[in-house]
Enzyme design. Sequence first.
Site, PDB file in Angstrom:
ATOM      1  N   ASP A 236       0.817  -1.207   0.000  1.00 45.79           N
ATOM      2  CA  ASP A 236       0.000   0.000   0.000  1.00 45.79           C
ATOM      3  C   ASP A 236       0.856   1.265   0.000  1.00 45.79           C
ATOM      4  OD1 ASP A 236       0.960  -0.312   2.624  1.00 45.79           O
ATOM      5  OD2 ASP A 236      -0.931  -1.190   3.287  1.00 45.79           O
ATOM      6  N   ASP A 305      -7.941  -4.102  14.245  1.00 49.08           N
ATOM      7  CA  ASP A 305      -9.268  -4.478  13.779  1.00 49.08           C
ATOM      8  C   ASP A 305      -9.222  -5.578  12.726  1.00 49.08           C
ATOM      9  OD1 ASP A 305      -8.199  -3.066  11.684  1.00 49.08           O
ATOM     10  OD2 ASP A 305      -9.798  -1.564  11.563  1.00 49.08           O
ATOM     11  N   HIS A 307      -7.547  -5.749   9.847  1.00 49.98           N
ATOM     12  CA  HIS A 307      -7.417  -5.431   8.422  1.00 49.98           C
ATOM     13  C   HIS A 307      -6.039  -5.830   7.908  1.00 49.98           C
ATOM     14  CE1 HIS A 307      -5.638  -1.589  10.001  1.00 49.98           C
ATOM     15  NE2 HIS A 307      -4.837  -1.766   8.964  1.00 49.98           N
ATOM     16  N   GLU A 312      -9.922  -2.331   4.997  1.00 56.05           N
ATOM     17  CA  GLU A 312     -10.588  -2.064   6.261  1.00 56.05           C
ATOM     18  C   GLU A 312     -11.783  -2.995   6.466  1.00 56.05           C
ATOM     19  OE1 GLU A 312      -8.943  -0.308   8.066  1.00 56.05           O
ATOM     20  OE2 GLU A 312      -8.408   1.675   7.325  1.00 56.05           O
TER      21      GLU A 312
END
Length: 439
Positions: A236, A305, A307, A312
């Site tokens: 990314d 979380d 991801h 996400e």
Amino acid sequence: MCSAAEGLREELSSTAVLQAGAPGISRAAGQGWAERSVPDSRSGPEMPTGKEPISRPRRPLPGRGAGSAGGGGAGAAGRAAVPVLLLLVLLLFPSFISSWFWCGSWPPRAVPGERGRAGRAVAGRGRGGRGARGCCTGGVPAAGLFLCQCRFKFVLSYKFFTAIMRLVILEDYDQASEWAAKYICNRIIQFKPSQGRYFTLGLPTGSTPLGCYRKLIEYHKNGDLSFKYVKTFNMDEYVGLPRNHPESYHSYMWNNFFKHIDIDPNNAHILDGNAPDLQAECDAFEKKIEEAGGIDLFVGGIGPDGHIAFNEPGSSLSSRTRLKTLAMDTILANAKYFDGDLSKVPTMALTVGVGTVMDAREVMILITGAHKAFALYKAIEEGVNHMWTVSAFQQHPRTIFVCDEDATLELRVKTVKYFKGLMHVHNKLVDPLYSMKEN
């Protein structure tokens, strides 16, 4: 009267004989006489015509008499075995075909070095599409079958049977980082990369992989590992952050890894968050991965979380490289890299998709720290859920989760004990540590 009664008794007696001994013969209007010739396969030749009394008893067919119950049972057993045999053929036949066709043992063979789409097997190219190189180093017994270990998505049952998910639990962050670095090193050396035959590596950013990068740099400086014939694809990059910004992922990779090894800068691919057409940049990145033959090993990290990359919660599990809006939890977690100022944290990023990573031939996920324990629990002990995108890798044929003790705090005790009991198997993947000096 007596003669009439005797005649009636005689007629009734003849009728009884007909009904008991020759039921297959036609009778006319309740009389016990044969009116026409009827072949009877059970009693030999044709019955005579004319009005003659029928008194021949029925002969039992072979296998149907009182003493032939075993013969009838054998016939029933034979009929019952037919669907079982058909089922075995249906199970075994695709196994043989896949072994011949997908492992390079059946023509036509691909041109050496030719590759197919990332992570998809192509005829004669073996696992991940390498030409003239069989993908099977053996098979695994599953449900009584010996199955090819190829990965081809459209045969879901084989993908299920051959899937291997490992959880490697180390004492602390340093040991987890060293184990991961050893595994990457061994995979590259075992691959024997050369000119025209590059090992393709997917790489993450963030704080988790830093220890792993330091160990890989150490192996390189010792002469044990070279990245000359390695291509890398990063997961990314932020949108709108200049490339030379200290917190851009271009700067991160250059400062923490690339400038310390012998990789060709042209072989290090990172998304451009400042491209004039961001969608075109994402499409071009996917094409570069495909032209490289797919990712051999994709290394990733996760957020609290769950991801993976910047996929996400709520992201599609079949997503490809694209523009993504960051969740507030991710922005808060990354604020520490921007002096704690939320206004400086980018809110959008370009990221590979979950499907892009799933296409890799092998995936290794690094998870360390108690703050990621619940994410690891969701990835290991619960089902696949797009709200926890890391859970998708339960369905990948070759996934390795590398974690430390703190990251296992949410796992069941029996889960931890089970995977710790396999460490003697997992450690064989990194011990001994190979060296390019020996080649």
